[in-house]
Design an enzyme around this catalytic site. Structure first.
Site, PDB file in Angstrom:
ATOM      1  N   ASP A 135      21.194 -22.119 -45.705  1.00 52.63           N
ATOM      2  CA  ASP A 135      21.024 -21.002 -46.645  1.00 52.63           C
ATOM      3  C   ASP A 135      22.198 -20.336 -46.717  1.00 52.63           C
ATOM      4  O   ASP A 135      23.400 -20.796 -46.573  1.00 52.63           O
ATOM      5  CB  ASP A 135      19.912 -20.012 -45.937  1.00 52.63           C
ATOM      6  CG  ASP A 135      20.632 -19.357 -44.665  1.00 52.63           C
ATOM      7  OD1 ASP A 135      20.291 -20.152 -43.481  1.00 52.63           O
ATOM      8  OD2 ASP A 135      21.466 -18.578 -44.727  1.00 52.63           O
ATOM      9  N   GLU A 179      16.924 -29.352 -33.544  1.00 48.28           N
ATOM     10  CA  GLU A 179      18.257 -29.880 -33.417  1.00 48.28           C
ATOM     11  C   GLU A 179      18.658 -30.405 -31.961  1.00 48.28           C
ATOM     12  O   GLU A 179      19.159 -31.731 -31.893  1.00 48.28           O
ATOM     13  CB  GLU A 179      19.257 -28.674 -33.600  1.00 48.28           C
ATOM     14  CG  GLU A 179      19.298 -28.052 -35.071  1.00 48.28           C
ATOM     15  CD  GLU A 179      20.042 -26.693 -35.068  1.00 48.28           C
ATOM     16  OE1 GLU A 179      20.251 -26.218 -36.224  1.00 48.28           O
ATOM     17  OE2 GLU A 179      20.387 -26.087 -33.921  1.00 48.28           O
ATOM     18  N   MET A 213      24.661 -17.229 -35.199  1.00 45.37           N
ATOM     19  CA  MET A 213      24.459 -16.118 -34.413  1.00 45.37           C
ATOM     20  C   MET A 213      24.950 -16.603 -32.837  1.00 45.37           C
ATOM     21  O   MET A 213      24.669 -15.845 -31.905  1.00 45.37           O
ATOM     22  CB  MET A 213      22.830 -16.095 -34.396  1.00 45.37           C
ATOM     23  CG  MET A 213      22.153 -15.454 -35.567  1.00 45.37           C
ATOM     24  SD  MET A 213      20.403 -15.208 -35.751  1.00 45.37           S
ATOM     25  CE  MET A 213      20.252 -13.746 -34.311  1.00 45.37           C
ATOM     26  N   GLU A 214      25.772 -17.659 -32.614  1.00 44.68           N
ATOM     27  CA  GLU A 214      26.076 -18.036 -31.525  1.00 44.68           C
ATOM     28  C   GLU A 214      27.687 -18.279 -31.079  1.00 44.68           C
ATOM     29  O   GLU A 214      28.109 -18.107 -30.042  1.00 44.68           O
ATOM     30  CB  GLU A 214      25.178 -19.157 -31.081  1.00 44.68           C
ATOM     31  CG  GLU A 214      23.753 -19.095 -30.840  1.00 44.68           C
ATOM     32  CD  GLU A 214      23.184 -19.456 -32.241  1.00 44.68           C
ATOM     33  OE1 GLU A 214      23.681 -19.822 -33.146  1.00 44.68           O
ATOM     34  OE2 GLU A 214      21.859 -18.656 -32.348  1.00 44.68           O
TER      35      GLU A 214
HETATM   36  N1  SAH Z   1      14.442 -19.339 -39.755  1.00 38.02           N
HETATM   37  C1  SAH Z   1      14.283 -20.145 -38.578  1.00 38.02           C
HETATM   38  C2  SAH Z   1      14.981 -19.260 -37.751  1.00 38.02           C
HETATM   39  C3  SAH Z   1      16.341 -19.523 -37.612  1.00 38.02           C
HETATM   40  S1  SAH Z   1      17.021 -18.558 -36.533  1.00 38.02           S
HETATM   41  C4  SAH Z   1      12.997 -20.404 -38.346  1.00 38.02           C
HETATM   42  O1  SAH Z   1      12.054 -19.895 -38.790  1.00 38.02           O
HETATM   43  O2  SAH Z   1      12.789 -21.175 -37.274  1.00 38.02           O
HETATM   44  C5  SAH Z   1      18.638 -18.467 -37.002  1.00 38.02           C
HETATM   45  C6  SAH Z   1      19.302 -19.600 -36.470  1.00 38.02           C
HETATM   46  O3  SAH Z   1      20.029 -20.349 -37.471  1.00 38.02           O
HETATM   47  C7  SAH Z   1      20.603 -19.274 -35.507  1.00 38.02           C
HETATM   48  O4  SAH Z   1      20.832 -20.272 -34.654  1.00 38.02           O
HETATM   49  C8  SAH Z   1      21.862 -19.201 -36.237  1.00 38.02           C
HETATM   50  O5  SAH Z   1      22.834 -19.500 -35.496  1.00 38.02           O
HETATM   51  C9  SAH Z   1      21.423 -19.937 -37.733  1.00 38.02           C
HETATM   52  N2  SAH Z   1      21.529 -19.161 -38.938  1.00 38.02           N
HETATM   53  C10 SAH Z   1      21.411 -19.794 -39.957  1.00 38.02           C
HETATM   54  N3  SAH Z   1      21.315 -19.193 -40.980  1.00 38.02           N
HETATM   55  C11 SAH Z   1      21.678 -18.106 -40.627  1.00 38.02           C
HETATM   56  C12 SAH Z   1      22.035 -16.722 -41.244  1.00 38.02           C
HETATM   57  N4  SAH Z   1      21.876 -16.433 -42.414  1.00 38.02           N
HETATM   58  N5  SAH Z   1      22.279 -15.787 -40.553  1.00 38.02           N
HETATM   59  C13 SAH Z   1      22.441 -15.668 -39.306  1.00 38.02           C
HETATM   60  N6  SAH Z   1      22.146 -17.107 -38.507  1.00 38.02           N
HETATM   61  C14 SAH Z   1      21.943 -18.110 -39.042  1.00 38.02           C
END
Ligand code: SAH
Length: 251
Positions: free
Chosen positions: A219, A21, A195-196
């Site tokens: 998702d 991003e 998460m932020e």
């Molecule tokens: N799956 C990703 C990691 C995403 S980490 C990977 O493999 O790289 C989570 C990030 O996406 C965080 O910045 C959060 O803010 C956002 N996010 C997206 N979907 C989320 C969910 N279902 N629950 C919590 N955070 C989510």
């Protein structure tokens, strides 16, 4: 007044959670120069002729709060725009949609019975507001961006929409249907979970700095086998986030 005597234009801070991003945002910055602090790289540059700072928040509330504090108190950011992805929680909030926050809440904050559940102790608040005017501008930019990107509809298999309302944040990736359902039942007006955002909102509130948060839905915050996340970032979230920011800065 000569140009030199004019006050410097206020700096807009752009925060992203994931490297893909941030890269999308950096590709639109002119004359970006890095500056390191507290394990973070802050990029100073201009966008549409206006000064901006772009940075990765890091994932989670503490990382995001630290980053936001530095943006405001060390770098002098005058407004903050968070761009990222989130899980859809609200009934009509589907993958490919965009959620613009009008308030943000920490769903994992619970100091009950001393304080009401979700209330951040000693602030009297559970819902931290986004700035209404700035958020209006981000909502307009989001609608225009989706209209200009018909290929997103092909990627997600439906016509995406822009929603505005409550966004939840917590230090958990919500990836089971049970947890998503529990959040929906506890906070029925929630649109999305990430998460932020609520941590950024608490810091901006403390400093009196305007905030807007915009999230592409990656998702449904459940255990359904979901789409290819790296492809979603590359083909949907990155390009949409970049264009929304460009439109906001040009407005
Ligand atoms: N799956 C990703 C990691 C995403 S980490 C990977 O493999 O790289 C989570 C990030 O996406 C965080 O910045 C959060 O803010 C956002 N996010 C997206 N979907 C989320 C969910 N279902 N629950 C919590 N955070 C989510």
């Amino acid at each position: 007044m000569t140009p030199a005597a004019r006050a410097p234009a206020p700096v807009t801070a752009l925060i992203a959670a994931l490297p893909e991003e941030l890269d999308a945002l950096l590709s639109t910055l002119e004359a970006a120069r890095p500056e390191s602090l507290a394990g973070r790289t802050f990029w100073r540059g201009t966008l549409a002729g206006q000064p901006v700072l772009a940075v990765l928040s890091g994932i989670g509330k503490v990382a995001a709060a630290l980053t936001t504090t530095l943006l405001v108190s060390h770098f002098g950011a005058a407004r903050v725009l968070f761009v990222g992805v989130a899980g859809g929680i609200g009934a009509g909030v589907q993958v490919g949609d965009i959620v613009v926050a009008d308030a943000l809440l920490q769903h994992d904050m619970d100091a009950s019975p001393l304080f009401p559940r979700h209330e951040v102790p000693l602030t009297g608040l559970s819902r931290f507001p986004a700035d209404a005017g700035f958020t209006d501008a981000v909502q307009r930019a989001s609608i225009a961006t989706l209209q200009a990107h018909q290929e997103v509809a092909a990627f997600v298999g439906r016509t995406p929409r822009v929603h505005r309302g409550l966004v939840l944040s917590g230090d958990r990736f919500v990836a089971t249907a049970a947890e998503g359902t529990a959040l929906r039942e506890r906070l029925p007006d929630a649109l999305a979970v990430e998460m932020e955002g609520a941590a950024v909102a608490q810091v901006c509130h403390a400093f009196g700095v305007p905030l807007a948060v915009v999230r592409s839905i990656s998702d449904r915050a459940d255990d359904a086998a979901h789409l290819d996340f790296p492809a979603f970032l590359r083909q949907v979230a990155g390009p949409l986030g970049r264009e929304i920011v460009q439109r906001v800065m040009q407005a």
